[in-house]
Each structure stands twice: as structure tokens, then as C-alpha cells.
Design a protein around this motif. Sequence first.
Motif, mmCIF file in Angstrom:
data_model
loop_
_atom_site.group_PDB
_atom_site.id
_atom_site.type_symbol
_atom_site.label_atom_id
_atom_site.label_comp_id
_atom_site.label_asym_id
_atom_site.label_seq_id
_atom_site.Cartn_x
_atom_site.Cartn_y
_atom_site.Cartn_z
ATOM 1 N N GLY A 9 0.763 -1.235 0.000
ATOM 2 C CA GLY A 9 0.000 0.000 0.000
ATOM 3 C C GLY A 9 0.791 1.282 0.000
ATOM 4 O O GLY A 9 0.297 2.312 0.459
ATOM 5 N N ARG A 10 1.989 1.284 -0.566
ATOM 6 C CA ARG A 10 2.733 2.540 -0.648
ATOM 7 C C ARG A 10 2.182 3.442 -1.746
ATOM 8 O O ARG A 10 2.212 4.661 -1.623
ATOM 9 N N GLY A 11 1.664 2.871 -2.823
ATOM 10 C CA GLY A 11 1.260 3.662 -3.969
ATOM 11 C C GLY A 11 -0.165 4.153 -4.025
ATOM 12 O O GLY A 11 -0.451 5.106 -4.764
ATOM 13 N N PRO A 12 -1.114 3.552 -3.311
ATOM 14 C CA PRO A 12 -2.507 3.965 -3.452
ATOM 15 C C PRO A 12 -2.769 5.412 -3.042
ATOM 16 O O PRO A 12 -1.984 6.023 -2.314
ATOM 17 N N LEU A 13 -3.901 5.929 -3.485
ATOM 18 C CA LEU A 13 -4.324 7.287 -3.145
ATOM 19 C C LEU A 13 -5.149 7.316 -1.867
ATOM 20 O O LEU A 13 -5.427 8.402 -1.339
ATOM 21 N N ALA A 14 -5.540 6.148 -1.385
ATOM 22 C CA ALA A 14 -6.406 6.087 -0.200
ATOM 23 C C ALA A 14 -6.042 4.881 0.645
ATOM 24 O O ALA A 14 -5.501 3.888 0.152
ATOM 25 N N GLY A 15 -6.358 4.994 1.935
ATOM 26 C CA GLY A 15 -6.151 3.887 2.853
ATOM 27 C C GLY A 15 -4.776 3.885 3.490
ATOM 28 O O GLY A 15 -3.866 4.606 3.061
ATOM 29 N N ASP A 37 -5.989 -5.458 1.362
ATOM 30 C CA ASP A 37 -7.066 -5.586 0.376
ATOM 31 C C ASP A 37 -8.414 -5.772 1.068
ATOM 32 O O ASP A 37 -9.431 -5.193 0.648
ATOM 33 N N ARG A 38 -8.433 -6.567 2.126
ATOM 34 C CA ARG A 38 -9.690 -6.799 2.843
ATOM 35 C C ARG A 38 -10.141 -5.539 3.569
ATOM 36 O O ARG A 38 -11.350 -5.258 3.650
ATOM 37 N N LEU A 39 -9.198 -4.793 4.088
ATOM 38 C CA LEU A 39 -9.551 -3.539 4.749
ATOM 39 C C LEU A 39 -10.173 -2.566 3.747
ATOM 40 O O LEU A 39 -11.193 -1.936 4.038
ATOM 41 N N MET A 40 -9.577 -2.454 2.560
ATOM 42 C CA MET A 40 -10.107 -1.543 1.547
ATOM 43 C C MET A 40 -11.461 -2.026 1.026
ATOM 44 O O MET A 40 -12.334 -1.212 0.695
ATOM 45 N N HIS A 41 -11.642 -3.332 0.959
ATOM 46 C CA HIS A 41 -12.933 -3.867 0.537
ATOM 47 C C HIS A 41 -14.002 -3.480 1.544
ATOM 48 O O HIS A 41 -15.137 -3.132 1.167
ATOM 49 N N ALA A 42 -13.666 -3.509 2.832
ATOM 50 C CA ALA A 42 -14.615 -3.114 3.869
ATOM 51 C C ALA A 42 -14.921 -1.620 3.781
ATOM 52 O O ALA A 42 -16.079 -1.201 3.912
ATOM 53 N N LEU A 43 -13.894 -0.802 3.543
ATOM 54 C CA LEU A 43 -14.111 0.635 3.430
ATOM 55 C C LEU A 43 -14.962 0.987 2.213
ATOM 56 O O LEU A 43 -15.689 1.984 2.221
ATOM 57 N N GLY A 52 -14.525 2.441 -6.299
ATOM 58 C CA GLY A 52 -14.051 1.132 -6.753
ATOM 59 C C GLY A 52 -13.002 0.504 -5.872
ATOM 60 O O GLY A 52 -12.220 -0.322 -6.338
ATOM 61 N N TRP A 53 -12.986 0.864 -4.595
ATOM 62 C CA TRP A 53 -11.946 0.343 -3.707
ATOM 63 C C TRP A 53 -12.006 -1.172 -3.560
ATOM 64 O O TRP A 53 -10.991 -1.803 -3.262
ATOM 65 N N HIS A 54 -13.188 -1.762 -3.738
ATOM 66 C CA HIS A 54 -13.299 -3.214 -3.625
ATOM 67 C C HIS A 54 -12.554 -3.919 -4.753
ATOM 68 O O HIS A 54 -12.242 -5.113 -4.645
ATOM 69 N N LYS A 55 -12.241 -3.169 -5.814
ATOM 70 C CA LYS A 55 -11.503 -3.738 -6.942
ATOM 71 C C LYS A 55 -10.089 -3.180 -7.053
ATOM 72 O O LYS A 55 -9.155 -3.904 -7.405
ATOM 73 N N ASN A 56 -9.910 -1.871 -6.767
ATOM 74 C CA ASN A 56 -8.595 -1.249 -6.998
ATOM 75 C C ASN A 56 -7.792 -1.031 -5.732
ATOM 76 O O ASN A 56 -6.650 -0.551 -5.796
ATOM 77 N N GLY A 58 -4.801 4.454 -8.009
ATOM 78 C CA GLY A 58 -5.352 5.514 -8.846
ATOM 79 C C GLY A 58 -5.834 5.051 -10.201
ATOM 80 O O GLY A 58 -5.351 5.548 -11.233
ATOM 81 N N THR A 59 -6.779 4.144 -10.241
ATOM 82 C CA THR A 59 -7.350 3.676 -11.500
ATOM 83 C C THR A 59 -8.284 4.741 -12.073
ATOM 84 O O THR A 59 -8.640 5.715 -11.396
ATOM 85 N N ALA A 60 -8.708 4.527 -13.312
ATOM 86 C CA ALA A 60 -9.639 5.465 -13.940
ATOM 87 C C ALA A 60 -10.929 5.576 -13.140
ATOM 88 O O ALA A 60 -11.477 6.669 -12.960
ATOM 89 N N GLU A 61 -11.423 4.455 -12.646
ATOM 90 C CA GLU A 61 -12.651 4.470 -11.854
ATOM 91 C C GLU A 61 -12.470 5.283 -10.577
ATOM 92 O O GLU A 61 -13.357 6.056 -10.192
ATOM 93 N N HIS A 62 -11.327 5.101 -9.940
ATOM 94 C CA HIS A 62 -11.064 5.837 -8.700
ATOM 95 C C HIS A 62 -10.965 7.340 -8.969
ATOM 96 O O HIS A 62 -11.538 8.158 -8.237
#
Length: 223
Positions: free
Chosen positions: A36-42, A169-175, A183-187, A191-195
Motif C-alpha cells: 500500500g505505498r502507492g494507493p491514493l487512499a487507505g 485488500d480486505r480492509l479496503m474492501h470493507a471501506l 471502486g476500492w473493492h476492486k482497486n 489511482g485507477t480510472a474508476e477511482h
Amino acid sequence: KPIHPRNRPRRPPPTMPNFALERAHDGPVAGIDEAGRGPLAGPVVAAAVVFKRPTRLPQSLKGLNDSKQLTAAARAQLYRALLATAQRGAAWLGIGLAEVREIDRVNILEATKLAMQRATAALPFAPCCALIDGNQPPTLHCNVEPVIGGDSKSHSIAAASVLAKVTRDRLMHALAHYHPGYGWHKNAGYGTAEHLTGLDLLGPTPHHRTSFAPVTARLGTQS
């Protein structure tokens, strides 16, 4: 002149983790990795894993490798196997997080080190050495050995990479249940297009890293 297929040099088989680095030390050795170093959230999540007998990998963990080289299904199976291994007393596991506010305050590198420190502290004892994936290790109350590409070299680091990845991944799926539209349950917060579309339409949540450029750029557009 074309080379006959039978005469072409064979590619070396892909390297797989082993216990060589662990066996080089006397005493318990922890493998530590993050997700999780690269994500925009979490948060950023780190894990520490110590195998009781670093000589032979349990059969239930066959195929253990860098989490990035595994399918989601394989990671989930290995995650369950790691928990079962720990329940049998054959391994010890530690998890540590650095929250979004900490990432924004100290930067992602320092927050990652903080998560690794917390993961190590979550173990029931201090290891004699910690094998850290990468080349920028944290300061710990034990010897530290940075290992570039360690999740493909050390069973302990590979196990930590799976534990950290599945946990996050499970934490982000819950959030995602509480913050739909990104689209956190998938990404998983990347920083995907959906996000990014969700950010444009809905704006940042309290779980977004405001120090990351794509989020910072959208803060000024929100009324």
C-alpha cells in the motif's frame, strides 16, 4: 542461419524463495514487507513473519512467493494457510499499520517504516534479525538486513508480503462499503480510472491521502 529450437539456450527457471537468508542467522529471523505505498487512499500495512523452524516450508504453503506474482485466489489460500500455521505454533505473525493522517504528516516512506516497526512490535518476542524487503529499512530493536527483491528470495519475506497484501485488500474492501463510487473493492485505493472519476464526482473522503498529487489537485475544486 536460423537456430533450431532444440539448440536455443533454455531460459533459467524462475527463482523461488527459500530459507537460505534465515539460516544464515542464529536465532529467530523475521521477514518484513509492506503493502500500500502507492494507493491514493487507505493506510499502508506491514507484516512480520517468523517461522519456528526455517528449514522446510509446510506443505500447506507450497507455492509461497512474492504476493505480486500470485493470483488473488492463491494469495487468499496462502493467507489462510499462514494463519493456520501460526495457530499450530509453527510461525508467529505481526501486523502494523500507518494511517492516512500519518502518511500525510510524515510522508509515505517514513509512514511505511513506522508500519514496519509496529508489525515487528506485534510479534510476541523480539527477533534476532529482521530481513526487510527493499533498500530503505526502518530502525528496529534488532539487527536489520535489507534485501532488494526480498519477497522473491526469502520465504519469511514472501509470507509477510502475502499477509500484508491480503490484510490491506480486505480492509479496503470493507471501506468500499461505506464509501461507494471509488471502486476500492476492486482497486484497493490505487489511482485507477474508476477511482479518479470517483474523486472528480464525489471529492476526497477522510481516507484519501491529501499529500498525494491526484488528491491534492482535486481538493481545490471542492466547494
